[in-house]
Enzyme design. Structure first.
Site, PDB file in Angstrom:
ATOM      1  CD  GLU A  27      -0.164  -4.888   7.074  1.00 64.52           C
ATOM      2  OE1 GLU A  27       1.065  -5.108   7.045  1.00 64.52           O
ATOM      3  OE2 GLU A  27      -0.670  -3.782   6.776  1.00 64.52           O
TER       4      GLU A  27
ATOM      5  N   GLY B  76       6.304  -5.212  -6.241  1.00 59.08           N
ATOM      6  CA  GLY B  76       5.249  -6.038  -5.643  1.00 59.08           C
ATOM      7  C   GLY B  76       3.946  -5.988  -6.429  1.00 59.08           C
ATOM      8  NE  ARG B  77       3.274   0.276  -7.806  1.00 59.95           N
ATOM      9  CZ  ARG B  77       4.295   0.609  -7.045  1.00 59.95           C
ATOM     10  NH1 ARG B  77       4.516  -0.050  -5.919  1.00 59.95           N
ATOM     11  NH2 ARG B  77       5.099   1.599  -7.382  1.00 59.95           N
TER      12      ARG B  77
ATOM     13  CE  LYS C   1      10.665  -6.677  -4.468  1.00 60.28           C
ATOM     14  NZ  LYS C   1      10.419  -5.506  -5.304  1.00 60.28           N
TER      15      LYS C   1
ATOM     16  CD  GLU D  71       1.995   0.427  -3.378  1.00 60.20           C
ATOM     17  OE1 GLU D  71       1.389   0.324  -2.308  1.00 60.20           O
ATOM     18  OE2 GLU D  71       2.599  -0.534  -3.893  1.00 60.20           O
TER      19      GLU D  71
ATOM     20  CG  HIS E 166     -29.269  -1.533 -10.472  1.00 61.18           C
ATOM     21  ND1 HIS E 166     -30.599  -1.248 -10.740  1.00 61.18           N
ATOM     22  CD2 HIS E 166     -28.831  -2.303 -11.481  1.00 61.18           C
ATOM     23  CE1 HIS E 166     -30.941  -1.869 -11.870  1.00 61.18           C
ATOM     24  NE2 HIS E 166     -29.889  -2.514 -12.340  1.00 61.18           N
TER      25      HIS E 166
ATOM     26  CE  LYS F  10       4.429  -0.745   4.484  1.00 65.22           C
ATOM     27  NZ  LYS F  10       5.414  -1.334   3.590  1.00 65.22           N
TER      28      LYS F  10
HETATM   29  O1  F6P Z   1       2.835  -1.304   1.635  1.00 67.43           O
HETATM   30  C1  F6P Z   1       3.077  -1.357   0.288  1.00 67.43           C
HETATM   31  C2  F6P Z   1       3.819  -2.576  -0.145  1.00 67.43           C
HETATM   32  O2  F6P Z   1       5.179  -2.402   0.002  1.00 67.43           O
HETATM   33  C3  F6P Z   1       3.437  -2.912  -1.569  1.00 67.43           C
HETATM   34  O3  F6P Z   1       4.140  -2.214  -2.509  1.00 67.43           O
HETATM   35  C4  F6P Z   1       3.611  -4.384  -1.592  1.00 67.43           C
HETATM   36  O4  F6P Z   1       2.912  -4.915  -2.662  1.00 67.43           O
HETATM   37  C5  F6P Z   1       3.063  -4.773  -0.254  1.00 67.43           C
HETATM   38  O5  F6P Z   1       3.451  -3.734   0.596  1.00 67.43           O
HETATM   39  C6  F6P Z   1       3.489  -6.099   0.274  1.00 67.43           C
HETATM   40  O6  F6P Z   1       4.877  -6.191   0.443  1.00 67.43           O
HETATM   41  P1  F6P Z   1       5.583  -7.578   0.648  1.00 67.43           P
HETATM   42  O7  F6P Z   1       5.354  -8.412  -0.548  1.00 67.43           O
HETATM   43  O8  F6P Z   1       7.034  -7.225   0.845  1.00 67.43           O
HETATM   44  O9  F6P Z   1       5.009  -8.233   1.877  1.00 67.43           O
END
Ligand code: F6P
Length: 544
Positions: A213, A267-268, A207, A353, A384, A512
């Site tokens: 990452e 995002g979630r 987003k 979150e 189990h 972060k």
């Molecule tokens: O670190 C949390 C977050 O901001 C989430 O809310 C989001 O889903 C994720 O990182 C990824 O963010 P992006 O889609 O901006 O890469």
């Protein structure tokens, strides 16, 4: 109208619930004293049956919980949510993931602007793209049909799509889906090492398009791709989904290969948007629409049903009862299907979150519990693994058991065994096994009196462990859409009552920020940033 700011502890219902929580709730007696308990505490709607009769509640508790929802003005909050009011106040945003699956309700507006047309045209673009990839009309840079699709994203840009793709793998079209999320280089290399750059489609989903990452992984993948292809070829095999169009273009992705996201979709909660492109490609556009339709069905139910027969509302209230009145700290999600093995990790982000907050909507520290810990694994594997603790441990863990009446591949022999376990576990958790029963059982095994006495305490099951059974006809795109939307709304309801903002996530920022400085310390000769002595020594050891 934004959400009201009112501490739930001041509500009469909250005070009543505090009193009621001191009572003993014995499930076996509750069933004995109310022969219509199942009927009174279950909701049956089309292909969904929710039986919450095996919970530590009676009519008085449920009535007060429903009052709590009314005192918190949930009805208005639901209207504000669906109308696109800026209920994500700390980010100044509306929360309208529901508009993404709304074929019928075309009234949602953001800042007075109708969003329906735009949502529909992006949805059409998603479907056309998925169809073209699946038919082979859209080809790779070397003119071949794509065989694999890789989603590169993290958090909401990974967990939702990955969970759905895996859950609906029965409906897959043939294109193999893969997910790269962790910045762990081993994860990326393990995935791409087995892929053919000529026939692999990469979807970079972020987003913000600033996530460390995702950008690190995307660059690594692009460099790997450029070993076999040219920069010109990137436009054929790379697509991005983002709100940050300029950053995507800087990365080298052509404008026509960018799918938009919206700042009014968290995002979630974005799997319904273009962030779910991997879903549409992997299960086909019709099934993707089925997923949206199912979610919309749940949205309609949530908006219109009375609270007493409203699935998300009831689930949310039960969660509040355990969390705030019976002191449970966590809740387990146990799907009796391997297809839903990523449901718990997905719900962890969606719920934790959202509702892992300790400051209320007035910015004041709360003096009550908020978000619970969500965890789980599919049954029967989990039986189990951790069921021992649920049955005989010291913790109260209300659990959702999700089962399906029909298997997908038609293996009824296996399915009956699976579902026998599903039913037996909730019964066992409720009934337990008394001292007398254990005695009789051991006597029947002709054990000595001494051995029996020694063993009895270890073999007793206290029972009275609460479960909710969610029994669905069949796992389809539609029923999965309904299930996920049900949990999304549960999270919303709990946030409204806990008087917190569920749609921001400031709590992920500090780590972060620190990681950026720490990386500088790792990469430079000297550790320059001030750290605590533990972190300092760890860094020195890492660099040595
Ligand atoms: O670190 C949390 C977050 O901001 C989430 O809310 C989001 O889903 C994720 O990182 C990824 O963010 P992006 O889609 O901006 O890469």
């Amino acid at each position: 109208m934004s959400l009201k700011t009112q501490s739930p502890v001041n509500f009469n219902s909250w005070k009543e619930l505090k009193v009621l929580s001191k009572k003993e709730f014995n499930l076996k007696s509750l069933f004995e004293s109310n022969l219509s308990r199942f009927k009174d505490f279950s909701i049956h709607l089309d292909d969904f049956l929710i039986d919450y009769s095996k919970n530590l509640v009676d009519k008085k508790v449920v009535d007060q919980l429903l009052k709590l929802a009314h005192e918190a003005d949930l009805k208005h909050a639901i209207q504000s949510y669906f109308n696109g009011e800026k209920i994500n106040e700390t980010e100044g945003r509306a929360v309208l993931h529901t508009a993404l699956r709304s074929a019928k309700n075309n009234s949602a507006k953001v800042d007075g602007i109708d969003i329906y047309g735009d949502v529909q045209s992006v949805l059409a673009k998603i479907k056309t793209f998925a169809d073209q990839v699946n038919s082979g009309e859209r080809k790779s840079y070397s003119g071949q049909k794509f065989t694999d699709v890789v989603n590169i994203g993290i958090g909401g840009s990974d967990l939702g799509p990955q969970m759905i793709v895996e859950a609906l793998s029965y409906y897959q079209t043939g294109i193999q889906p893969h997910f790269i999320s962790n910045v762990d280089g081993d994860h990326v290399l393990e995935t791409i090492n087995n892929l053919n750059p000529e026939t692999t489609l990469f979807l970079i989903v972020s987003k913000s398009f600033t996530t460390q990452e995702t950008l690190t992984n995307a660059n690594t993948v692009r460099n790997w791709f450029l070993k076999s292809a040219s920069k010109e070829d990137v436009k054929h095999n790379f697509v991005a989904v983002s709100t940050n169009i300029s950053a995507v273009e800087d990365f080298g992705i052509a404008k026509e290969n960018i799918f938009p996201m919206y700042d009014w979709v968290g995002g979630r909660f974005s799997l319904w948007s273009a962030a779910g492109l991997s879903i549409a490609v992997s299960i086909g556009s019709e099934n993707f629409q089925g997923l949206l339709d199912g979610a919309e069905e749940m949205d309609t139910h949530f908006k219109t049903a009375d609270f007493e027969s409203n699935m998300p509302v009831i689930l949310a209230l039960l969660g509040i009862w355990y969390n705030n009145f019976l002191e449970a700290e966590s809740e387990a999600i146990i799907p009796y299907t391997q297809y839903l093995q990523k449901l718990a990790p997905y719900l962890q982000q969606a719920s934790m979150e959202s509702n892992g907050k300790s400051v209320d909507r007035a910015g004041v520290k709360v003096n009550y519990q908020t978000g619970t810990i969500v965890w789980g694994e599919p049954g029967t594997n989990s039986q189990h693994a951790f069921f021992q603790l649920i049955h005989q441990g010291t913790k109260l863990i209300p659990s959702d058991f999700i089962g399906f009446k029909k298997p997908l591949h038609g293996n009824s022999k296996h399915h009956d065994i699976l579902m026998a376990n599903y039913f037996a576990q909730t019964e066992a958790l409720m009934k337990g096994k008394s001292q007398d029963e254990v005695h009789q059982e051991l006597e029947a095994q002709s054990l000595s009196v001494e051995d029996i006495q020694k063993l009895v305490p270890f073999k007793v099951f206290e029972g009275n462990k609460p479960t909710t059974s969610i029994l669905i006809d069949k796992l389809t795109p539609k029923s999965l859409g309904k299930l996920v939307a049900m949990y999304e709304h549960k999270i919303f309801v709990q946030g409204v009552i806990w008087n917190i903002f569920s749609y921001d996530q400031w709590g992920v920022e500090l780590g972060k920020q620190l990681a950026k400085n720490t990386l500088k310390d790792i990469q430079s000769a000297k550790i320059e940033n001030p750290h605590d002595s533990s972190t300092n020594e760890l860094l020195k050891h890492y660099k040595s």
